[in-house]
Structures are given as C-alpha cells and as structure tokens.
Motif scaffolding. Structure first.
Motif, PDB file in Angstrom:
ATOM      1  N   THR A  26       0.840  -1.206   0.000  1.00  0.00           N
ATOM      2  CA  THR A  26       0.000   0.000   0.000  1.00  0.00           C
ATOM      3  C   THR A  26       0.870   1.250   0.000  1.00  0.00           C
ATOM      4  O   THR A  26       0.647   2.178  -0.789  1.00  0.00           O
ATOM      5  CB  THR A  26      -0.912   0.009   1.238  1.00  0.00           C
ATOM      6  N   VAL A  29       2.419   1.798  -3.460  1.00  0.00           N
ATOM      7  CA  VAL A  29       1.461   2.291  -4.459  1.00  0.00           C
ATOM      8  C   VAL A  29       1.145   3.767  -4.205  1.00  0.00           C
ATOM      9  O   VAL A  29       1.099   4.580  -5.130  1.00  0.00           O
ATOM     10  CB  VAL A  29       0.164   1.448  -4.440  1.00  0.00           C
ATOM     11  N   LEU A  30       0.966   4.129  -2.931  1.00  0.00           N
ATOM     12  CA  LEU A  30       0.623   5.518  -2.610  1.00  0.00           C
ATOM     13  C   LEU A  30       1.776   6.462  -2.936  1.00  0.00           C
ATOM     14  O   LEU A  30       1.563   7.578  -3.420  1.00  0.00           O
ATOM     15  CB  LEU A  30       0.227   5.647  -1.131  1.00  0.00           C
ATOM     16  N   LEU A  33       1.752   6.937  -6.584  1.00  0.00           N
ATOM     17  CA  LEU A  33       0.583   7.753  -6.935  1.00  0.00           C
ATOM     18  C   LEU A  33       0.862   9.241  -6.720  1.00  0.00           C
ATOM     19  O   LEU A  33       0.481  10.084  -7.525  1.00  0.00           O
ATOM     20  CB  LEU A  33      -0.620   7.313  -6.096  1.00  0.00           C
TER      21      LEU A  33
END
Lengths: 70, 244
Positions: A26, A29-30, A33
């Motif tokens: 997580t 990915v963040l 992003l």
C-alpha cells in the motif's frame, strides 16, 4: 503499545508477513501515486521554460526591426 | 454563487487554488495516514477470531470505500463535461481515473493477502471481489480510452459515457455481500443502528477512512494541476508561471 517487543510486533503470531506485506505494498502504491504528478509536472515546466528561452534567443538573434511578430 | 462556478471554469484560478489547498492538505494527510497506520498496526488489540491478520482492515476498507466514492466523483465530473461542456470537469474526470485505479488495486491486493490466512485462499470468484475487479477494469478502461483517441474532445466524451455507464457496477458492489452468498463479510459499520465493531477498533478505522478521502483529494488535485499545465501550455499565464 499492544505488543511486548519489537519482535512480537514483527511476527504478529504468525500473521506478520501478511500484515506487513499488505502495508508495504500500500505504501509503495501511494508513494508512486503521489510522486508521479510531481515528477511529471516538474519535467513539463522545465520543457516549457526551455521552449520559451529558445524562442527568446532566436528572436534576439534576429534583432529589433527584423524580428517576426510570431 | 454563480461567480464561484464561473471561477471553477477558469484554469489559472483552479491551478492556484488547488496549489494553496495542497500546501496544507497534503502534509496533514501524510501525518494522518502515518498516525492511523501506527495506531492500527501497534496500538489496537487483535480480533478475537481473526487474530492479528485483521489489522489489514485499516488499509483495506478505507481503500475500497474511497475507490467506490471516487468512481462517483469521476462519473459526475464526466456527466458535467458531457452536458455543460465544462473543460475543467473533463480535467477532473481524467484525473480521477489513475487515483481510483490505484485505490482499487490496493483494496484487491490487501484483500487477497488478508484472505490467505483468514479464508485459506488468495482469491475467490465471488460477487464482491469480482465486481471490485470490474471496477479496476473500468478505471483502467477510462485511462486507456483517453489515450486511444488523438482528438481529446472525442476522448473526453467517450470516457464520460464509459464512466456513466459504469456506475451500474457501484450499487452491485455495495449490495453484493447481501445479494449473493459470499466469503466476504457484510459491512461492520452502519450509519443506522449499532455497528458490530468495537470502538477501540472503530476510531482508528474512521481516522484511516478520513485520511484516504483526503489522500484521494490530494492526488486528484495534483493530477488536475498537471493536466491544466499540459492543456494551457501555450497560454500567457503558463508562460509567465514557468518563465519566472
């Protein structure tokens, strides 16, 4: 803290690998992003600034009265 | 009121206001995310049935909730750009897609990891999980469709239609655990009636859901600013901005 030691928090009674992997993926990915628009807009601004500078240089090269109006 | 809508359609104003919102919202979001993660990982008691694996809930549920809410934002922005031809609504729609895709991906991957110790399997083709996978494909579809067109007006229209049609999927995802027999448990937090989750677990979860909403807003605004710069590259205000 709920866990008695750092090691206990890492192992989590056998579930540690699952839990920490989920959080790590997580986080990754963040980070991607949020970093992508930052890096892309930085590159875009650099490109645009370079474009403007080139145009100014060609304009000053031609000198005053001969400079085109475009 | 009308002047506000008028301003919303103005790229330089939107670019500036998004920047000033990000200047405080982004650090706040990162702190809240870190605090919520540490709280959920280290300072809550384990679930009496699932043990420690339940700690994945603090990222799985927020990611899933915001991935669904984000789809509404994208579809509404698409609808506005389709009906009123607002350019900035088109920018918002396009900027939603990668954020929603990332959150849906997180929800699916963390759910899969959570499923292994809890259900004994990484993946089942049940209604909730399959409809979430369709949501991921809808987000990716919007990204791909936008890139497929050379004419960006046509691309915007096609994506708006796709995102509006895709909203059919959202109530299916919500209701999937009630309509079909599923391994996936129904919602533990309810707006009406008693929630079936202990307050000591509920508060960090609510913090994380709030943080993920804020994160969605930040990522959306950052993508919108980039897209505005791209589209306005030839205008005077952008030249002044990058030239300074």
């Amino acid at each position: 803290m709920y866990f008695d030691s750092f090691h206990a928090a890492l192992v989590m009674d056998g579930h540690g690998a699952f839990v920490w992997a989920a959080y790590a993926i997580t986080a990754m990915v963040l980070i991607i992003l949020l970093l992508t628009p930052v890096l892309r807009s930085r590159r875009l601004r650099r490109e645009l600034a370079g474009e403007i500078r080139r145009r100014e240089m060609t304009q000053t090269g031609r000198e005053g009265p001969h400079a085109s109006s475009t | 009121m009308w002047s506000f809508f008028h301003k919303l359609g103005s790229p330089p104003w939107l670019y500036r206001i998004a920047g000033s919102i990000l200047s405080w919202l982004l650090p706040l979001t990162l702190v809240a995310l870190a605090a919520g993660a540490v709280w959920g990982l280290l300072y809550t008691a384990p679930d009496f049935r699932q043990g420690n694996s339940y700690r994945i809930i603090y990222i799985h549920v927020p990611a899933a909730v915001v991935a669904l809410a984000g789809y509404y934002v994208m579809a509404i922005a698409g609808g506005i750009s389709l009906i009123w031809k607002m350019k900035m609504a088109d920018v918002a729609m396009k900027s939603c897609a990668p954020v929603g895709a990332a959150l849906t991906f997180i929800a699916l991957v963390t759910g899969s990891i959570w499923g292994k110790p809890t259900w004994g399997t990484w993946w089942v083709w049940d209604a909730r999980i399959t409809s979430m996978l369709i949501l991921l494909f809808l987000y990716l579809g919007v990204i791909a469709l936008y890139e497929a067109y050379d004419n960006k007006d046509a691309a915007g229209k096609a994506c708006a239609v796709l995102s509006l049609v895709g909203t059919v999927n959202i109530p299916i995802i919500y209701k999937s655990v009630d309509w079909w027999y599923s391994l996936h448990q129904p919602a533990s937090i309810k707006f009406t009636g008693e929630s079936s989750i202990d307050p000591s677990m509920l508060y960090p979860l609510l913090l994380m859901i709030g943080s993920f909403y804020a994160l969605f807003t930040c990522a959306l605004l950052m993508n919108m600013r980039l897209e505005i710069l791209r589209r306005e590259a030839r205008t005077g205000w952008v030249r002044k901005l990058v030239g300074a």
